[in-house]
Design a protein around this motif. Structure first.
Motif, PDB file in Angstrom:
ATOM      1  N   ARG A   1      32.724  42.366  33.483  1.00 65.04           N
ATOM      2  CA  ARG A   1      33.143  41.352  34.535  1.00 65.04           C
ATOM      3  C   ARG A   1      33.777  42.149  35.859  1.00 65.04           C
ATOM      4  NH1 ARG A   1      35.841  37.979  29.246  1.00 65.04           N
ATOM      5  NH2 ARG A   1      34.013  36.738  28.927  1.00 65.04           N
ATOM      6  N   TRP A   2      34.507  43.001  35.442  1.00 67.08           N
ATOM      7  CA  TRP A   2      35.229  43.720  36.837  1.00 67.08           C
ATOM      8  C   TRP A   2      34.168  44.141  37.819  1.00 67.08           C
ATOM      9  CZ3 TRP A   2      38.388  43.891  40.422  1.00 67.08           C
ATOM     10  CH2 TRP A   2      38.567  44.898  41.150  1.00 67.08           C
ATOM     11  N   ASN A   3      33.105  44.699  37.267  1.00 65.39           N
ATOM     12  CA  ASN A   3      31.917  45.126  38.156  1.00 65.39           C
ATOM     13  C   ASN A   3      31.220  43.963  38.882  1.00 65.39           C
ATOM     14  OD1 ASN A   3      32.346  47.556  37.037  1.00 65.39           O
ATOM     15  ND2 ASN A   3      30.755  47.613  35.808  1.00 65.39           N
ATOM     16  N   LYS A   4      31.038  42.836  38.230  1.00 66.28           N
ATOM     17  CA  LYS A   4      30.384  41.655  39.072  1.00 66.28           C
ATOM     18  C   LYS A   4      31.290  41.274  39.986  1.00 66.28           C
ATOM     19  CE  LYS A   4      27.963  40.017  34.780  1.00 66.28           C
ATOM     20  NZ  LYS A   4      27.868  38.758  33.874  1.00 66.28           N
ATOM     21  N   ILE A   5      32.819  41.152  39.694  1.00 67.55           N
ATOM     22  CA  ILE A   5      33.636  40.616  40.979  1.00 67.55           C
ATOM     23  C   ILE A   5      33.612  41.739  41.866  1.00 67.55           C
ATOM     24  CG2 ILE A   5      36.015  40.278  41.163  1.00 67.55           C
ATOM     25  CD1 ILE A   5      36.335  39.254  38.140  1.00 67.55           C
ATOM     26  N   GLN A   6      33.510  42.914  41.854  1.00 64.94           N
ATOM     27  CA  GLN A   6      33.524  44.008  42.639  1.00 64.94           C
ATOM     28  C   GLN A   6      32.382  43.699  43.633  1.00 64.94           C
ATOM     29  OE1 GLN A   6      35.282  48.148  41.878  1.00 64.94           O
ATOM     30  NE2 GLN A   6      34.377  47.489  39.975  1.00 64.94           N
ATOM     31  N   VAL A   7      31.153  43.626  42.910  1.00 62.49           N
ATOM     32  CA  VAL A   7      29.870  43.191  43.663  1.00 62.49           C
ATOM     33  C   VAL A   7      30.010  41.930  44.690  1.00 62.49           C
ATOM     34  CG1 VAL A   7      27.453  42.608  43.526  1.00 62.49           C
ATOM     35  CG2 VAL A   7      28.691  44.535  41.923  1.00 62.49           C
ATOM     36  N   TYR A   8      30.593  40.947  44.047  1.00 60.11           N
ATOM     37  CA  TYR A   8      30.651  39.936  44.749  1.00 60.11           C
ATOM     38  C   TYR A   8      31.820  40.204  46.095  1.00 60.11           C
ATOM     39  CZ  TYR A   8      31.850  34.788  45.825  1.00 60.11           C
ATOM     40  OH  TYR A   8      32.021  33.713  46.394  1.00 60.11           O
ATOM     41  N   LEU A   9      32.828  40.676  45.795  1.00 58.91           N
ATOM     42  CA  LEU A   9      33.802  41.128  46.862  1.00 58.91           C
ATOM     43  C   LEU A   9      33.412  42.069  47.986  1.00 58.91           C
ATOM     44  CD1 LEU A   9      37.028  40.972  44.724  1.00 58.91           C
ATOM     45  CD2 LEU A   9      36.526  39.212  46.558  1.00 58.91           C
ATOM     46  N   GLN A  10      32.114  42.777  47.665  1.00 57.66           N
ATOM     47  CA  GLN A  10      31.635  43.513  48.658  1.00 57.66           C
ATOM     48  C   GLN A  10      30.991  42.648  49.824  1.00 57.66           C
ATOM     49  OE1 GLN A  10      28.668  46.157  46.803  1.00 57.66           O
ATOM     50  NE2 GLN A  10      30.433  47.140  45.648  1.00 57.66           N
ATOM     51  N   LYS A  11      30.470  41.525  49.504  1.00 58.03           N
ATOM     52  CA  LYS A  11      29.956  40.434  50.416  1.00 58.03           C
ATOM     53  C   LYS A  11      30.789  39.302  50.954  1.00 58.03           C
ATOM     54  CE  LYS A  11      25.443  41.157  48.417  1.00 58.03           C
ATOM     55  NZ  LYS A  11      24.168  40.907  48.021  1.00 58.03           N
ATOM     56  N   HIS A  12      32.065  39.125  50.410  1.00 57.19           N
ATOM     57  CA  HIS A  12      33.039  38.003  50.506  1.00 57.19           C
ATOM     58  C   HIS A  12      34.339  38.500  50.612  1.00 57.19           C
ATOM     59  CE1 HIS A  12      29.511  36.289  48.382  1.00 57.19           C
ATOM     60  NE2 HIS A  12      29.355  35.330  49.082  1.00 57.19           N
TER      61      HIS A  12
ATOM     62  N   TYR B   1      36.938  36.865  49.595  1.00 57.34           N
ATOM     63  CA  TYR B   1      38.030  36.568  48.496  1.00 57.34           C
ATOM     64  C   TYR B   1      37.098  35.898  47.433  1.00 57.34           C
ATOM     65  CZ  TYR B   1      37.723  32.001  50.638  1.00 57.34           C
ATOM     66  OH  TYR B   1      37.270  30.723  50.986  1.00 57.34           O
ATOM     67  N   ILE B   2      37.677  35.759  46.112  1.00 58.84           N
ATOM     68  CA  ILE B   2      37.023  35.121  44.987  1.00 58.84           C
ATOM     69  C   ILE B   2      37.890  34.003  44.617  1.00 58.84           C
ATOM     70  CG2 ILE B   2      37.783  36.809  43.417  1.00 58.84           C
ATOM     71  CD1 ILE B   2      34.857  36.742  42.084  1.00 58.84           C
ATOM     72  N   THR B   3      37.300  33.019  43.715  1.00 56.49           N
ATOM     73  CA  THR B   3      37.955  32.094  43.380  1.00 56.49           C
ATOM     74  C   THR B   3      37.702  31.781  42.125  1.00 56.49           C
ATOM     75  OG1 THR B   3      36.230  30.458  43.741  1.00 56.49           O
ATOM     76  CG2 THR B   3      37.936  30.647  45.605  1.00 56.49           C
ATOM     77  N   ASN B   4      38.348  31.161  41.275  1.00 56.69           N
ATOM     78  CA  ASN B   4      38.163  30.689  39.909  1.00 56.69           C
ATOM     79  C   ASN B   4      36.765  30.205  39.501  1.00 56.69           C
ATOM     80  OD1 ASN B   4      38.153  28.532  37.559  1.00 56.69           O
ATOM     81  ND2 ASN B   4      40.113  30.095  36.927  1.00 56.69           N
ATOM     82  N   ALA B   5      36.227  29.113  40.457  1.00 53.16           N
ATOM     83  CA  ALA B   5      35.165  28.853  40.178  1.00 53.16           C
ATOM     84  C   ALA B   5      34.051  29.849  40.348  1.00 53.16           C
ATOM     85  CB  ALA B   5      34.741  27.536  41.446  1.00 53.16           C
ATOM     86  N   ASN B   6      34.168  30.602  41.451  1.00 53.70           N
ATOM     87  CA  ASN B   6      33.188  31.881  41.470  1.00 53.70           C
ATOM     88  C   ASN B   6      32.929  32.946  40.331  1.00 53.70           C
ATOM     89  OD1 ASN B   6      34.555  32.359  44.698  1.00 53.70           O
ATOM     90  ND2 ASN B   6      32.768  31.173  44.332  1.00 53.70           N
ATOM     91  N   VAL B   7      34.211  33.119  39.601  1.00 55.46           N
ATOM     92  CA  VAL B   7      34.399  33.806  38.434  1.00 55.46           C
ATOM     93  C   VAL B   7      33.666  32.916  37.200  1.00 55.46           C
ATOM     94  CG1 VAL B   7      35.972  35.077  36.631  1.00 55.46           C
ATOM     95  CG2 VAL B   7      36.337  35.008  39.061  1.00 55.46           C
ATOM     96  N   GLN B   8      33.863  31.818  37.142  1.00 53.89           N
ATOM     97  CA  GLN B   8      33.113  30.943  36.145  1.00 53.89           C
ATOM     98  C   GLN B   8      31.649  31.219  36.226  1.00 53.89           C
ATOM     99  OE1 GLN B   8      34.354  26.875  35.575  1.00 53.89           O
ATOM    100  NE2 GLN B   8      36.086  27.302  37.112  1.00 53.89           N
ATOM    101  N   LYS B   9      31.096  31.150  37.429  1.00 53.10           N
ATOM    102  CA  LYS B   9      29.668  31.223  37.864  1.00 53.10           C
ATOM    103  C   LYS B   9      29.212  32.612  37.571  1.00 53.10           C
ATOM    104  CE  LYS B   9      26.048  29.770  41.004  1.00 53.10           C
ATOM    105  NZ  LYS B   9      25.897  29.260  42.049  1.00 53.10           N
ATOM    106  N   LEU B  10      30.058  33.458  37.990  1.00 57.02           N
ATOM    107  CA  LEU B  10      29.501  35.111  37.937  1.00 57.02           C
ATOM    108  C   LEU B  10      29.490  35.437  36.462  1.00 57.02           C
ATOM    109  CD1 LEU B  10      31.490  36.879  40.626  1.00 57.02           C
ATOM    110  CD2 LEU B  10      29.114  36.946  40.503  1.00 57.02           C
ATOM    111  N   CYS B  11      30.540  35.024  35.641  1.00 56.26           N
ATOM    112  CA  CYS B  11      30.654  35.452  34.368  1.00 56.26           C
ATOM    113  C   CYS B  11      30.247  34.715  33.422  1.00 56.26           C
ATOM    114  CB  CYS B  11      32.237  36.137  34.220  1.00 56.26           C
ATOM    115  SG  CYS B  11      32.770  37.230  35.609  1.00 56.26           S
ATOM    116  N   ASP B  12      29.796  33.430  33.755  1.00 52.88           N
ATOM    117  CA  ASP B  12      29.397  32.386  32.809  1.00 52.88           C
ATOM    118  C   ASP B  12      30.507  32.232  31.693  1.00 52.88           C
ATOM    119  OD1 ASP B  12      27.792  30.323  31.555  1.00 52.88           O
ATOM    120  OD2 ASP B  12      26.740  31.854  30.444  1.00 52.88           O
ATOM    121  N   VAL B  13      31.680  31.719  32.268  1.00 53.40           N
ATOM    122  CA  VAL B  13      33.114  31.664  31.528  1.00 53.40           C
ATOM    123  C   VAL B  13      33.720  30.144  31.804  1.00 53.40           C
ATOM    124  CG1 VAL B  13      33.580  34.100  31.055  1.00 53.40           C
ATOM    125  CG2 VAL B  13      34.413  33.021  32.731  1.00 53.40           C
TER     126      VAL B  13
END
Length: 329
Positions: free
Chosen positions: A270-281, A283-295
């Motif tokens: 999950r941390w790897n996914k968030i890091q990849v996302y933050l390379q292009k954005h 900041y990240i939101t709760n909604a982004n994490v829900q979608k990225l991690c399917d939680v």
């Protein structure tokens, strides 16, 4: 001319997708992963059926499709319930189908639209116009007297071409839709046969719910068909379908990792996914994490709170909402 290649171009995008998909197949050990778990196989099969039928305006939810296939009573249009049962029956026979047999193609159609269409299991006898959801005519299908020969030629080309199966299967899918050989059920059969062809390359594709990815990107699916029709060749459709296959494989990798009992591994993923996302954005939101991690939202909040405590993220205010940034060190 028999075995004449349908019109399309091999672009750099297509070449890149083929390489990326092949790498993902190897990384996933697709056959072992998707064929070793009966529970996962059934879940993916149900998602496949729901996705493919939902594209054709079947009204049943994923939960209702599951209930129907578990033998439970569902309050829904009888036609929609019959479509689910028919689709499940033919997908369950996938391993026994010859992807290059015109008889098997007709037999599959007969099962897919059993008791739903008058011309079931036979090529259509009347001209048709293909329309999208808004009623716009996409194209007029091949005149019925030419359908059998064109389908036969398409199957021959698909069998004998030396192109990668990833490309051949996409071309077949598009060209079958273009011919539109049946009175109804062309989309369902096209997607079924695409899966069948891929499963002859790597058996695990029989259990990969590509149809659910297409359903999630339905507007893009129709747009790709429209663009290919206007161009008179299938390049843009091939690119779209390869992107859907890639997305489905990435999802399968994530599901495999989510099923791992190793909590540390899951947190790292999950941390790897968030890091990849933050390379292009920024900041990240709760909604982004829900979608990225399917939680769920609650789980996403726990993940973010934990990362703040670990000193990896910092909480910030963006656009009137709480968000999270990488902690600058």
């Amino acid at each position: 001319m028999k075995n004449k290649q349908p019109p399309f171009q091999i672009t750099n995008t297509i070449i890149d997708y083929v390489a990326e998909i092949s790498e993902l197949v190897g990384k996933l050990s697709l056959t072992n992963h998707l064929t070793s778990s009966p529970q996962l196989r059934r879940l993916n099969r149900i998602r496949t059926i729901h996705g493919s039928l939902a594209i054709e305006q079947n009204t049943l939810s994923l939960e209702q499709v599951t209930a129907v296939l578990n033998g439970k009573h569902v309050l829904a249009p009888p036609k929609d319930i019959a479509e689910v049962k028919n689709a499940y029956e033919i997908y369950e026979r996938l391993e026994d189908l010859d992807p290059y047999s015109i008889d098997d193609l007709l037999m599959a159609h007969g099962i897919m639209v059993h008791d739903l269409v008058e011309e079931a299991g036979v090529f259509r006898s009347h001209p048709v116009g293909v329309v999208d959801q808004e009623g716009h005519v996409l194209h007029f299908g091949t005149l019925p007297q030419y359908v059998p020969d064109l389908v036969s030629q398409l199957l021959d080309w698909t069998q004998n071409s030396d192109l990668h199966m990833l490309i051949r299967s996409c071309v077949f899918h598009y060209e079958l839709e273009l011919i539109h050989p049946f009175a109804d059920g062309n989309g369902r059969i096209g997607r079924l046969w695409h899966t069948l062809l891929l499963s002859k390359w790597v058996p695990g594709f029989a259990w990969l719910p590509i149809e659910s990815i297409i359903h999630a990107n339905q507007q893009d699916y129709y747009a790709a068909i429209n663009a290919a029709n206007e161009a008179g060749e299938s390049t843009v459709f091939i690119e779209f379908m390869l992107s859907a296959i890639k997305a489905s494989l990435i999802e399968a990798v994530n599901v495999r990792d989510e099923m791992s009992d190793d909590v540390t591994n899951k947190a790292q993923l999950r941390w790897n996914k968030i890091q990849v996302y933050l390379q292009k954005h920024d900041y990240i939101t709760n909604a982004n994490v829900q979608k990225l991690c399917d939680v769920s939202s609650a789980t996403a909040n726990r993940i973010l709170t934990s990362l703040v405590k670990e000193g990896r993220l910092i909480r910030c205010h963006r656009g009137g909402h709480w968000a999270y940034e990488l902690l600058k060190k």
